[in-house]
Write an enzyme that holds these catalytic residues in place. Sequence first.
Site, mmCIF file in Angstrom:
data_model
loop_
_atom_site.group_PDB
_atom_site.id
_atom_site.type_symbol
_atom_site.label_atom_id
_atom_site.label_comp_id
_atom_site.label_asym_id
_atom_site.label_seq_id
_atom_site.Cartn_x
_atom_site.Cartn_y
_atom_site.Cartn_z
ATOM 1 N N LYS A 40 0.816 -1.218 0.000
ATOM 2 C CA LYS A 40 0.000 0.000 0.000
ATOM 3 C C LYS A 40 0.848 1.266 0.000
ATOM 4 O O LYS A 40 0.454 2.271 -0.582
ATOM 5 C CB LYS A 40 -0.977 0.002 1.183
ATOM 6 N N LYS A 63 -5.087 -9.753 -6.140
ATOM 7 C CA LYS A 63 -6.287 -9.762 -5.321
ATOM 8 C C LYS A 63 -7.279 -8.698 -5.800
ATOM 9 O O LYS A 63 -6.891 -7.578 -6.101
ATOM 10 C CB LYS A 63 -5.870 -9.447 -3.884
ATOM 11 N N LYS A 89 -10.691 -3.136 -2.973
ATOM 12 C CA LYS A 89 -11.460 -1.897 -3.000
ATOM 13 C C LYS A 89 -10.602 -0.746 -3.476
ATOM 14 O O LYS A 89 -11.034 0.093 -4.241
ATOM 15 C CB LYS A 89 -11.946 -1.540 -1.588
HETATM 16 P P1 ATP Z 1 -8.588 -2.215 0.624
HETATM 17 O O1 ATP Z 1 -8.090 -2.369 -0.783
HETATM 18 O O2 ATP Z 1 -9.076 -0.825 0.961
HETATM 19 O O3 ATP Z 1 -7.637 -2.786 1.656
HETATM 20 P P2 ATP Z 1 -10.048 -4.649 0.613
HETATM 21 O O4 ATP Z 1 -10.755 -4.974 -0.652
HETATM 22 O O5 ATP Z 1 -8.755 -5.351 0.875
HETATM 23 O O6 ATP Z 1 -9.917 -3.091 0.671
HETATM 24 P P3 ATP Z 1 -10.724 -4.809 3.395
HETATM 25 O O7 ATP Z 1 -11.787 -3.982 4.033
HETATM 26 O O8 ATP Z 1 -9.304 -4.428 3.616
HETATM 27 O O9 ATP Z 1 -11.045 -4.875 1.830
HETATM 28 O O10 ATP Z 1 -10.909 -6.334 3.823
HETATM 29 C C1 ATP Z 1 -12.117 -6.842 4.364
HETATM 30 C C2 ATP Z 1 -12.049 -8.350 4.368
HETATM 31 O O11 ATP Z 1 -12.161 -8.863 3.024
HETATM 32 C C3 ATP Z 1 -10.731 -8.913 4.913
HETATM 33 O O12 ATP Z 1 -11.029 -10.045 5.697
HETATM 34 C C4 ATP Z 1 -9.973 -9.323 3.681
HETATM 35 O O13 ATP Z 1 -9.035 -10.346 3.928
HETATM 36 C C5 ATP Z 1 -11.104 -9.781 2.787
HETATM 37 N N1 ATP Z 1 -10.753 -9.682 1.374
HETATM 38 C C6 ATP Z 1 -10.393 -8.548 0.742
HETATM 39 N N2 ATP Z 1 -10.166 -8.786 -0.553
HETATM 40 C C7 ATP Z 1 -10.380 -10.116 -0.757
HETATM 41 C C8 ATP Z 1 -10.296 -10.968 -1.882
HETATM 42 N N3 ATP Z 1 -9.957 -10.487 -3.061
HETATM 43 N N4 ATP Z 1 -10.573 -12.289 -1.712
HETATM 44 C C9 ATP Z 1 -10.931 -12.774 -0.502
HETATM 45 N N5 ATP Z 1 -11.025 -12.023 0.607
HETATM 46 C C10 ATP Z 1 -10.755 -10.697 0.494
HETATM 47 MG MG MG Z 2 -7.562 -4.767 2.503
#
Ligand code: ATP
Ligand code: MG
Length: 332
Positions: A112, A195, A198
């Site tokens: 990040k 991955k 968001k």
């Molecule tokens: P950001 O990019 O802002 O970090 P994010 O998509 O990683 O957002 P988070 O809010 O950080 O979302 O994560 C929330 C939950 O979703 C966590 O348990 C994380 O491990 C899970 N998660 C995030 N992306 C994935 C993915 N692509 N596949 C499976 N689990 C995910």
């Molecule tokens: Mg995340």
Amino acid sequence: SPRVLSGIQPTADSFHLGNYLGAVRQYVALQEGHDAFYCVVDLHAITVDYQPEALRRRSRIAAAQLFAVGLDPERSTVFVQSHVREHTELAWVLMCLTGMGEAGRMTQFKDKSAKYGESSAGVGLFTYPILQAADILLYGADKVPVGADQKQHLELTRDLAQRFNHRFGETFTLPEPYIVKGVEKITDLQEPTAKMSKSSSSPAGILDLLEQPGPLRKKVMRAVTDTGTEIAFDEENKPGIANLLRILSALTATPIPDLEARYAGQGYGTFKKDVAEAVVETFTPIRERTEKLLADEDELDKLLAAGAARARAVAAETMAKVRDRAGFLPAP
Ligand code: ATP
Ligand code: MG
């Protein structure tokens, strides 16, 4: 019953398919037979660039989505992290037990901060995993449902719990990550080895829970695949198809070998159409329920106030023990 805790960031206007399959769907399953705490981690969300108005909006959207996927406010404690001040208080104590080198090994920070340049990234982004450890340890969680990307943070949490217990006496439960095989890393539709995220996926690479059927279908149909024709689960050589197989398998509760057999000899088009339909069928009722919940902000805020009260009671009890064991004088 065993405790469960997990958090999700209000860093976008919707959760995505990876959040849903890897995390939020497990939250719902785990509210059976567990004492469950789920929080919208707004304090985590300010570790990257953000706007206050967007944070407020996204925090409510995140909470509404948690209820819309099926969290029951009677059974699960759903709350907003910043409503419970003990999170930041415990994080400070844990920060003082964390080595710089130890924190510096966290790969999420490396990924990040690369966006900002490591030296201009905020210190909060660096200490993020320690705040996360505080979130978990405050509630004595036994299990933490997360995606694979959070495995390293869970290891740090266990190390910090153990260190505190060793130095100051048994206080914290050592939490286990709860990572479901097959859905632990849903990948970006345009970049099928990365991955779905968001904050870093492009709009074409991400399927948002609150998106309309039209764009959802279009994105699935345009998902990057290889130039072959065979629908086979081959992570190495066919990561795009492997991702779509994992998605269809999880959404329809069908084992991947059964899907491979069903689509043998059929083109990618038919297969993708079925993936798109499964996504739309799952997302549509969740979107509709979320919209209803968001239409009554006062009611939503009431649910969150009730969640905060329940969370505070547990967090305050843990923090009182921590204060005493760590050597702080009783507060006057
Ligand atoms: P950001 O990019 O802002 O970090 P994010 O998509 O990683 O957002 P988070 O809010 O950080 O979302 O994560 C929330 C939950 O979703 C966590 O348990 C994380 O491990 C899970 N998660 C995030 N992306 C994935 C993915 N692509 N596949 C499976 N689990 C995910
Ligand atoms: Mg995340």
